[in-house]
Scaffold this active site. Structure first.
Site, PDB file in Angstrom:
ATOM      1  N   GLY A 143       7.076  59.878 -29.436  1.00 27.44           N
ATOM      2  CA  GLY A 143       7.649  60.936 -28.584  1.00 27.44           C
ATOM      3  C   GLY A 143       7.956  62.155 -29.427  1.00 27.44           C
ATOM      4  NE  ARG A 172       9.353  65.470 -22.890  1.00 30.31           N
ATOM      5  CZ  ARG A 172       9.132  64.716 -21.814  1.00 30.31           C
ATOM      6  NH1 ARG A 172       7.978  64.774 -21.194  1.00 30.31           N
ATOM      7  NH2 ARG A 172      10.077  63.909 -21.386  1.00 30.31           N
ATOM      8  CG  ASN A 186       2.629  52.540 -22.324  1.00 30.93           C
ATOM      9  OD1 ASN A 186       3.784  52.580 -22.757  1.00 30.93           O
ATOM     10  ND2 ASN A 186       2.323  51.947 -21.180  1.00 30.93           N
ATOM     11  CB  SER A 217      21.615  56.027 -26.287  1.00 31.64           C
ATOM     12  OG  SER A 217      22.526  56.672 -25.425  1.00 31.64           O
ATOM     13  CE1 TYR A 261      17.794  55.676 -22.447  1.00 31.51           C
ATOM     14  CE2 TYR A 261      20.191  55.729 -22.565  1.00 31.51           C
ATOM     15  CZ  TYR A 261      18.964  56.221 -22.956  1.00 31.51           C
ATOM     16  OH  TYR A 261      18.902  57.252 -23.876  1.00 31.51           O
ATOM     17  CB  ALA A 262      23.489  50.251 -21.358  1.00 30.70           C
ATOM     18  CB  ALA A 263      20.298  45.955 -21.550  1.00 29.08           C
ATOM     19  CB  ALA A 264      16.612  49.145 -23.690  1.00 26.72           C
ATOM     20  CE  LYS A 265      17.619  54.686 -25.896  1.00 26.87           C
ATOM     21  NZ  LYS A 265      16.490  55.037 -26.783  1.00 26.87           N
ATOM     22  CB  ILE A 305      20.770  65.486 -27.337  1.00 25.03           C
ATOM     23  CG1 ILE A 305      21.504  64.470 -28.239  1.00 25.03           C
ATOM     24  CG2 ILE A 305      20.060  66.551 -28.152  1.00 25.03           C
ATOM     25  CD1 ILE A 305      22.608  65.025 -29.109  1.00 25.03           C
TER      26      ILE A 305
HETATM   27  P1  NAI Z   1      12.400  63.298 -23.570  1.00 26.30           P
HETATM   28  O1  NAI Z   1      12.233  62.726 -22.211  1.00 26.30           O
HETATM   29  O2  NAI Z   1      12.445  64.769 -23.745  1.00 26.30           O
HETATM   30  O3  NAI Z   1      11.257  62.729 -24.525  1.00 26.30           O
HETATM   31  C1  NAI Z   1      10.876  61.403 -24.500  1.00 26.30           C
HETATM   32  C2  NAI Z   1       9.614  61.242 -25.306  1.00 26.30           C
HETATM   33  O4  NAI Z   1       9.212  59.877 -25.236  1.00 26.30           O
HETATM   34  C3  NAI Z   1       8.460  62.080 -24.793  1.00 26.30           C
HETATM   35  O5  NAI Z   1       7.862  62.737 -25.887  1.00 26.30           O
HETATM   36  C4  NAI Z   1       7.473  61.062 -24.213  1.00 26.30           C
HETATM   37  O6  NAI Z   1       6.124  61.406 -24.451  1.00 26.30           O
HETATM   38  C5  NAI Z   1       7.828  59.807 -24.981  1.00 26.30           C
HETATM   39  N1  NAI Z   1       7.541  58.608 -24.204  1.00 26.30           N
HETATM   40  C6  NAI Z   1       8.125  58.222 -23.046  1.00 26.30           C
HETATM   41  N2  NAI Z   1       7.582  57.075 -22.616  1.00 26.30           N
HETATM   42  C7  NAI Z   1       6.639  56.719 -23.528  1.00 26.30           C
HETATM   43  C8  NAI Z   1       5.726  55.644 -23.634  1.00 26.30           C
HETATM   44  N3  NAI Z   1       5.676  54.676 -22.727  1.00 26.30           N
HETATM   45  N4  NAI Z   1       4.890  55.616 -24.703  1.00 26.30           N
HETATM   46  C9  NAI Z   1       4.919  56.586 -25.624  1.00 26.30           C
HETATM   47  N5  NAI Z   1       5.773  57.630 -25.581  1.00 26.30           N
HETATM   48  C10 NAI Z   1       6.608  57.704 -24.539  1.00 26.30           C
HETATM   49  O7  NAI Z   1      13.673  62.585 -24.149  1.00 26.30           O
HETATM   50  P2  NAI Z   1      14.708  62.952 -25.323  1.00 26.30           P
HETATM   51  O8  NAI Z   1      15.961  63.377 -24.684  1.00 26.30           O
HETATM   52  O9  NAI Z   1      14.084  63.813 -26.338  1.00 26.30           O
HETATM   53  O10 NAI Z   1      14.970  61.497 -25.902  1.00 26.30           O
HETATM   54  C11 NAI Z   1      14.391  60.988 -27.091  1.00 26.30           C
HETATM   55  C12 NAI Z   1      15.075  59.688 -27.432  1.00 26.30           C
HETATM   56  O11 NAI Z   1      16.459  59.917 -27.638  1.00 26.30           O
HETATM   57  C13 NAI Z   1      14.976  58.638 -26.328  1.00 26.30           C
HETATM   58  O12 NAI Z   1      14.820  57.369 -26.909  1.00 26.30           O
HETATM   59  C14 NAI Z   1      16.319  58.735 -25.653  1.00 26.30           C
HETATM   60  O13 NAI Z   1      16.662  57.533 -25.020  1.00 26.30           O
HETATM   61  C15 NAI Z   1      17.205  59.042 -26.826  1.00 26.30           C
HETATM   62  N6  NAI Z   1      18.462  59.668 -26.481  1.00 26.30           N
HETATM   63  C16 NAI Z   1      18.497  60.867 -25.821  1.00 26.30           C
HETATM   64  C17 NAI Z   1      19.709  61.450 -25.537  1.00 26.30           C
HETATM   65  C18 NAI Z   1      19.823  62.762 -24.848  1.00 26.30           C
HETATM   66  O14 NAI Z   1      20.955  63.137 -24.558  1.00 26.30           O
HETATM   67  N7  NAI Z   1      18.763  63.492 -24.612  1.00 26.30           N
HETATM   68  C19 NAI Z   1      20.967  60.803 -25.896  1.00 26.30           C
HETATM   69  C20 NAI Z   1      20.819  59.555 -26.593  1.00 26.30           C
HETATM   70  C21 NAI Z   1      19.600  59.023 -26.863  1.00 26.30           C
END
Ligand code: NAI
Length: 246
Positions: A13, A16, A62, A141, A154-158, A187
């Site tokens: 990921g 983004r 994926n 998270s 989500y909480a269980a996974a994290k 964030i």
């Molecule tokens: P986002 O939705 O902007 O980005 C998620 C990224 O994961 C994307 O680049 C997408 O391509 C990739 N992705 C999703 N499903 C996928 C799959 N099946 N295979 C490959 N790639 C996949 O999310 P964000 O906010 O940047 O989050 C990034 C990480 O940080 C996540 O793990 C999220 O749970 C975690 N997080 C985010 C918080 C927030 O406040 N934004 C807070 C705490 C944790």
């Protein structure tokens, strides 16, 4: 202890949101970044175009599928000749209360957020232990520490990522590989700004620092943990949450 410059990092990921901030921070440090993405090819292209001087490769797949994870790890090692840093950042949420959550909603979130980190770590482990060097950083998270209404999957996974982090840290401690988690609070990325405005206002009101965090504030901790000199830190959780949980 060696330099981070010239090392190779896979950031899932990585094109983004928080992942993009991590990719860009590592690029600034001279790291060759392999950025994983699932669907958004446009965002992936933007990352490469924004850094014409850098050695960035893109890897579609994926992470909820073990075969894709194995293929991506193979691709990165083939294209860059090595893989030093794995940042398990990709994640999704499907928010519903447990009563309304289908088994598919559960499975999908656990597969992407937790199993993906396992598949990728497993696929890279021999490479890292043979080279006696590796950094695995799992993006968990604050919700993995506190739980949240509507986020049981989500909480269980994290939370599960903490168990994976500690167990793998123990298994690799003598082999030059460290495994740590970071637990961001709220964030400012699409994942959070997609929340209903009222719910977001309520969240911000609870954050002692009084604002959402930024991707670069997560990225600087990841960079620190990825550094070759951070070799005595393993099995840890780093909170980055503006005081929301302490
Ligand atoms: P986002 O939705 O902007 O980005 C998620 C990224 O994961 C994307 O680049 C997408 O391509 C990739 N992705 C999703 N499903 C996928 C799959 N099946 N295979 C490959 N790639 C996949 O999310 P964000 O906010 O940047 O989050 C990034 C990480 O940080 C996540 O793990 C999220 O749970 C975690 N997080 C985010 C918080 C927030 O406040 N934004 C807070 C705490 C944790």
């Amino acid at each position: 202890m060696g330099e981070i410059k010239g090392q190779v990092a896979l950031v899932t990921g990585g094109t983004r949101g928080i992942g993009l901030a991590i990719s860009e921070r590592l690029v600034e440090r001279g790291v060759k970044v392999a950025a994983g993405y699932s669907r958004d090819a446009e965002a992936a292209k933007r990352l490469v175009d924004a850094h014409p001087e850098a050695d960035i490769t893109l890897h579609q797949g994926n992470i909820g599928r073990a075969e894709d994870c194995e293929r991506v790890i193979g691709e990165v090692i083939e294209q860059h000749g090595r893989l030093d840093i794995l940042v398990n950042n990709a994640g999704i949420n499907i928010d519903k209360t447990v009563r309304k959550m289908s088994p598919e909603d559960w499975d999908q979130v656990v597969r992407v957020n937790l199993s993906g980190a396992f598949y990728l770590s497993r696929a890279v482990l021999n490479h890292m232990t043979e080279r006696k060097h590796g950094r695995i950083i799992n993006i968990s998270s604050v919700i993995g520490l506190t739980g949240n209404v509507g986020q049981a999957n989500y909480a269980a996974a994290k939370s599960g990522l903490f168990g994976l982090t500690m167990s793998l840290a123990l298994e690799t401690a003598k082999k030059g590989v460290t495994v740590n988690s970071v637990a961001p609070g709220f964030i400012e990325t699409e994942m959070v700004t997609a929340m209903p405005e009222k719910a977001l206002e309520k969240v911000i009101a609870q954050i002692p620092v009084g604002r959402l965090g930024r991707g670069d504030e997560v990225a600087r901790v990841v960079e620190f943990l990825a550094d070759p000199d951070s070799s005595y830190i393993t099995g840890e959780v780093y909170g980055i949450n503006g005081g929301l949980y302490m």
